[in-house]
Design a protein around this motif. Structure first.
Motif, PDB file in Angstrom:
ATOM      1  N   CYS A  65       6.221   4.970  -5.156  1.00  0.00           N
ATOM      2  CA  CYS A  65       5.834   3.651  -5.648  1.00  0.00           C
ATOM      3  C   CYS A  65       5.430   3.738  -7.119  1.00  0.00           C
ATOM      4  O   CYS A  65       5.684   2.810  -7.887  1.00  0.00           O
ATOM      5  CB  CYS A  65       4.695   3.084  -4.814  1.00  0.00           C
TER       6      CYS A  65
ATOM      7  N   CYS B 235       1.754   5.955  -3.462  1.00  0.00           N
ATOM      8  CA  CYS B 235       2.482   7.212  -3.378  1.00  0.00           C
ATOM      9  C   CYS B 235       3.313   7.429  -4.633  1.00  0.00           C
ATOM     10  O   CYS B 235       3.483   6.528  -5.461  1.00  0.00           O
ATOM     11  CB  CYS B 235       3.364   7.223  -2.131  1.00  0.00           C
TER      12      CYS B 235
ATOM     13  N   CYS C  42       0.143   4.969   1.850  1.00  0.00           N
ATOM     14  CA  CYS C  42       0.358   4.264   0.587  1.00  0.00           C
ATOM     15  C   CYS C  42       0.013   2.791   0.776  1.00  0.00           C
ATOM     16  O   CYS C  42       0.422   2.173   1.753  1.00  0.00           O
ATOM     17  CB  CYS C  42       1.809   4.418   0.150  1.00  0.00           C
TER      18      CYS C  42
ATOM     19  N   LYS D 111       1.040   0.410  -0.967  1.00  0.00           N
ATOM     20  CA  LYS D 111       2.171  -0.453  -1.328  1.00  0.00           C
ATOM     21  C   LYS D 111       3.262  -0.437  -0.269  1.00  0.00           C
ATOM     22  O   LYS D 111       3.676  -1.483   0.216  1.00  0.00           O
ATOM     23  CB  LYS D 111       2.761   0.007  -2.656  1.00  0.00           C
ATOM     24  N   CYS D 112       3.760   0.759   0.055  1.00  0.00           N
ATOM     25  CA  CYS D 112       4.885   0.834   0.985  1.00  0.00           C
ATOM     26  C   CYS D 112       4.460   1.269   2.379  1.00  0.00           C
ATOM     27  O   CYS D 112       5.250   1.222   3.307  1.00  0.00           O
ATOM     28  CB  CYS D 112       5.975   1.755   0.431  1.00  0.00           C
TER      29      CYS D 112
HETATM   30 ZN   LIG Z   1       4.425   3.952  -1.584  1.00  0.00          ZN
END
Ligand SMILES: [Zn+2]
Length: 66
Positions: A38, A35, A13, A15-16
């Protein structure tokens, strides 16, 4: 059942950074993959700050008293 230790992640992902596998859904934003978790966070945030946009996406109308 798959063993997370054995399977190598298909992607991460953006973002995370969570490991994602081939069976996981991919949500694309500006070509970057995020994901499902997120995405949910994003929708919740959007719902909080701009409910009118979410309503519009759902074909609903959101009216606010001014
Ligand atoms: Zn994520």
């Amino acid at each position: 059942m798959r063993d997370p230790q054995d399977a190598s992640p298909a992607w991460y992902c953006s973002k995370c950074g969570a490991e994602q596998y081939e069976t996981d859904p991919i949500i694309l934003e500006d070509g970057r993959r995020m994901c499902a978790n997120c995405f949910q966070d994003r929708v919740k945030e959007l719902l909080r700050v701009s409910p009118a946009i979410v309503a519009d996406c759902l074909g609903m109308r959101y009216e606010e008293a001014i």
